[in-house]
Design a protein around this motif. Structure first.
Motif, PDB file in Angstrom:
ATOM      1  N   VAL A   1       0.592  -1.230  -0.280  1.00  0.00           N
ATOM      2  CA  VAL A   1      -0.218  -0.010   0.112  1.00  0.00           C
ATOM      3  C   VAL A   1       1.323   1.362  -0.290  1.00  0.00           C
ATOM      4  CG1 VAL A   1      -1.658   1.050   1.405  1.00  0.00           C
ATOM      5  CG2 VAL A   1      -2.014  -1.762   1.209  1.00  0.00           C
ATOM      6  N   LEU A   2       1.224   1.824  -0.555  1.00  0.00           N
ATOM      7  CA  LEU A   2       1.704   3.234  -1.200  1.00  0.00           C
ATOM      8  C   LEU A   2       0.659   4.353  -1.217  1.00  0.00           C
ATOM      9  CD1 LEU A   2       3.943   1.220  -3.875  1.00  0.00           C
ATOM     10  CD2 LEU A   2       4.579   1.694  -1.281  1.00  0.00           C
ATOM     11  N   GLY A   3       1.500   5.647  -1.613  1.00  0.00           N
ATOM     12  CA  GLY A   3       0.673   6.732  -1.641  1.00  0.00           C
ATOM     13  C   GLY A   3       1.878   8.099  -0.268  1.00  0.00           C
ATOM     14  N   ALA A   4       1.184   9.587  -0.892  1.00  0.00           N
ATOM     15  CA  ALA A   4       1.862  10.559   0.131  1.00  0.00           C
ATOM     16  C   ALA A   4       1.652  10.085   0.871  1.00  0.00           C
ATOM     17  CB  ALA A   4       2.067  11.775  -1.156  1.00  0.00           C
ATOM     18  N   PRO A   5       2.178  11.417   2.040  1.00  0.00           N
ATOM     19  CA  PRO A   5       1.753  11.316   3.219  1.00  0.00           C
ATOM     20  C   PRO A   5       0.766  12.117   3.506  1.00  0.00           C
ATOM     21  CG  PRO A   5       4.070  11.800   2.772  1.00  0.00           C
ATOM     22  CD  PRO A   5       3.740  12.250   1.904  1.00  0.00           C
ATOM     23  N   GLY A   6       0.092  11.365   4.121  1.00  0.00           N
ATOM     24  CA  GLY A   6      -1.296  11.767   5.131  1.00  0.00           C
ATOM     25  C   GLY A   6      -2.677  11.539   3.859  1.00  0.00           C
ATOM     26  N   VAL A   7      -2.050  10.613   3.193  1.00  0.00           N
ATOM     27  CA  VAL A   7      -3.480  10.413   2.342  1.00  0.00           C
ATOM     28  C   VAL A   7      -4.666   9.506   2.398  1.00  0.00           C
ATOM     29  CG1 VAL A   7      -2.633  10.777  -0.022  1.00  0.00           C
ATOM     30  CG2 VAL A   7      -1.846   8.952   1.347  1.00  0.00           C
ATOM     31  N   GLY A   8      -3.764   8.841   4.463  1.00  0.00           N
ATOM     32  CA  GLY A   8      -5.311   8.046   4.646  1.00  0.00           C
ATOM     33  C   GLY A   8      -4.775   6.548   4.277  1.00  0.00           C
ATOM     34  N   LYS A   9      -3.394   6.167   3.878  1.00  0.00           N
ATOM     35  CA  LYS A   9      -3.275   4.915   3.554  1.00  0.00           C
ATOM     36  C   LYS A   9      -2.846   3.801   5.476  1.00  0.00           C
ATOM     37  CE  LYS A   9       1.318   5.771   2.960  1.00  0.00           C
ATOM     38  NZ  LYS A   9       1.084   7.158   3.234  1.00  0.00           N
ATOM     39  N   THR A  10      -2.861   4.227   6.069  1.00  0.00           N
ATOM     40  CA  THR A  10      -2.708   3.101   7.774  1.00  0.00           C
ATOM     41  C   THR A  10      -4.763   3.302   8.381  1.00  0.00           C
ATOM     42  OG1 THR A  10      -0.529   4.025   8.298  1.00  0.00           O
ATOM     43  CG2 THR A  10      -2.069   3.041   9.890  1.00  0.00           C
ATOM     44  N   SER A  11      -4.873   4.305   7.391  1.00  0.00           N
ATOM     45  CA  SER A  11      -6.661   4.268   8.212  1.00  0.00           C
ATOM     46  C   SER A  11      -7.284   2.605   7.444  1.00  0.00           C
ATOM     47  CB  SER A  11      -7.394   5.820   7.934  1.00  0.00           C
ATOM     48  OG  SER A  11      -6.612   6.890   8.680  1.00  0.00           O
ATOM     49  N   ILE A  12      -6.700   3.054   6.036  1.00  0.00           N
ATOM     50  CA  ILE A  12      -7.989   2.083   5.385  1.00  0.00           C
ATOM     51  C   ILE A  12      -7.131   0.964   5.813  1.00  0.00           C
ATOM     52  CG2 ILE A  12      -7.696   0.995   3.170  1.00  0.00           C
ATOM     53  CD1 ILE A  12      -7.552   4.181   1.622  1.00  0.00           C
ATOM     54  N   ILE A  13      -5.938   0.501   5.707  1.00  0.00           N
ATOM     55  CA  ILE A  13      -5.935   0.095   6.492  1.00  0.00           C
ATOM     56  C   ILE A  13      -6.682  -0.860   7.337  1.00  0.00           C
ATOM     57  CG2 ILE A  13      -3.916  -1.877   7.003  1.00  0.00           C
ATOM     58  CD1 ILE A  13      -1.968  -0.369   5.211  1.00  0.00           C
ATOM     59  N   ARG A  14      -6.489  -0.047   8.835  1.00  0.00           N
ATOM     60  CA  ARG A  14      -7.021   0.067   9.871  1.00  0.00           C
ATOM     61  C   ARG A  14      -8.615  -0.684  10.114  1.00  0.00           C
ATOM     62  NH1 ARG A  14      -3.999  -0.794  14.142  1.00  0.00           N
ATOM     63  NH2 ARG A  14      -1.357  -0.007  13.983  1.00  0.00           N
ATOM     64  N   GLN A  15      -9.243   0.088   9.545  1.00  0.00           N
ATOM     65  CA  GLN A  15     -10.775   0.093   9.088  1.00  0.00           C
ATOM     66  C   GLN A  15     -10.744  -0.733   8.270  1.00  0.00           C
ATOM     67  OE1 GLN A  15     -13.185   0.977   9.922  1.00  0.00           O
ATOM     68  NE2 GLN A  15     -12.973   3.420   9.469  1.00  0.00           N
ATOM     69  N   PHE A  16     -10.330  -1.437   7.867  1.00  0.00           N
ATOM     70  CA  PHE A  16     -10.353  -3.159   6.708  1.00  0.00           C
ATOM     71  C   PHE A  16     -10.510  -4.465   8.159  1.00  0.00           C
ATOM     72  CE2 PHE A  16      -8.926  -6.753   4.213  1.00  0.00           C
ATOM     73  CZ  PHE A  16      -9.808  -7.335   4.167  1.00  0.00           C
ATOM     74  N   VAL A  17      -8.861  -4.107   8.532  1.00  0.00           N
ATOM     75  CA  VAL A  17      -8.400  -5.166   9.282  1.00  0.00           C
ATOM     76  C   VAL A  17      -8.926  -5.281  11.101  1.00  0.00           C
ATOM     77  CG1 VAL A  17      -6.269  -6.029  10.989  1.00  0.00           C
ATOM     78  CG2 VAL A  17      -6.644  -5.041   8.159  1.00  0.00           C
ATOM     79  N   CYS A  18      -9.269  -4.001  11.523  1.00  0.00           N
ATOM     80  CA  CYS A  18      -9.818  -3.791  13.279  1.00  0.00           C
ATOM     81  C   CYS A  18     -11.064  -2.800  12.894  1.00  0.00           C
ATOM     82  CB  CYS A  18      -8.790  -2.914  13.721  1.00  0.00           C
ATOM     83  SG  CYS A  18      -7.104  -4.005  13.392  1.00  0.00           S
ATOM     84  N   SER A  19     -11.470  -2.799  12.363  1.00  0.00           N
ATOM     85  CA  SER A  19     -12.884  -1.599  12.383  1.00  0.00           C
ATOM     86  C   SER A  19     -12.985  -0.456  12.528  1.00  0.00           C
ATOM     87  CB  SER A  19     -13.856  -2.397  12.423  1.00  0.00           C
ATOM     88  OG  SER A  19     -14.239  -3.254  11.566  1.00  0.00           O
ATOM     89  N   GLN A  20     -11.161  -0.048  13.003  1.00  0.00           N
ATOM     90  CA  GLN A  20     -10.853   1.194  13.966  1.00  0.00           C
ATOM     91  C   GLN A  20     -10.402   3.189  12.947  1.00  0.00           C
ATOM     92  OE1 GLN A  20      -7.220   0.007  16.126  1.00  0.00           O
ATOM     93  NE2 GLN A  20      -8.441  -1.280  17.572  1.00  0.00           N
TER      94      GLN A  20
END
Length: 211
Positions: free
Chosen positions: A19-38
């Protein structure tokens, strides 16, 4: 993971998803929503690589995902030497698939993934390696930068890549994103299209783990 009503293959495939992208685009948020619903409104820059390892089921096939949440990289490693000399790029050249995430309110973030895609194509064999472009922050669509139609025309028609818009904040289209990606990979692995009804039933049982 509920599997009592499904016939699951005993063996599983491993999928390495970068999962790649510029800083602040929400990469981690997308992953955490999928994996942890957080989701958290607090922005914390991804300074080092993180790997999330959920198991998912698509079309009665079991997959082990290794989702790489990658820090910002100035360029895609053009060869193995660059991959080893910069820890941020290590392991990216043998990914099974790529999610290129941009912020739909930021044209600069789209330009970044455009350049990154070009570098990926120039740097490795992309046969049966899908790229999905993800436009995050759909909840701020009134502040959109590039027109959606322009982006879709470029990504789908010219690049021949998958494209999905989502909102990590409101968990909108997050499951759909990973479902579409896994359908593509499952088709590559098994050479047939998933049955829609079977996928929908699986989603109802466990939206995060069964696709």
């Amino acid at each position: 993971m509920a599997t009592s009503h499904l016939t699951i293959d005993a063996e599983f495939q491993t999928v390495k998803l970068a999962v790649l992208g510029a800083p602040g685009v929400g990469k981690t948020s997308i992953i955490r929503q999928f994996v942890c619903s957080q989701y958290s409104d607090e922005y914390l820059s991804t300074d080092k690589k993180q790997v999330f390892c959920p198991s998912v089921i698509i079309n009665e096939h079991l997959y082990e995902l290794k989702i790489i949440d990658c820090p910002y990289i100035p360029y895609f490693p053009v060869n193995s030497l660059y991959e080893w000399t910069d820890f941020r790029g290590y392991g990216l050249r043998n990914a099974t698939a790529y999610l290129l995430v941009y912020d739909i309110t930021s044209e600069d973030s789209f330009q970044y993934i455009k350049n990154l895609r070009d570098q990926i194509l120039e740097s490795r064999d992309m046969h049966d390696v899908p790229i999905f472009v993800v436009g995050n922050k759909h909840d701020q669509s009134e502040e959109r930068g590039m027109p959606r139609r322009e982006v879709i025309n470029l990504v789908k028609k010219q690049w021949k890549c998958g494209y999905i818009e989502c909102s990590a904040k409101f968990n909108w289209h997050i499951i759909l994103l990973f479902k579409e990606l896994m359908k593509t990979l499952d088709y590559i692995d098994y050479g047939h299209k998933p049955t829609a009804v079977r996928v929908q039933n699986a989603l109802r049982r466990n939206r995060c783990l069964i696709l």
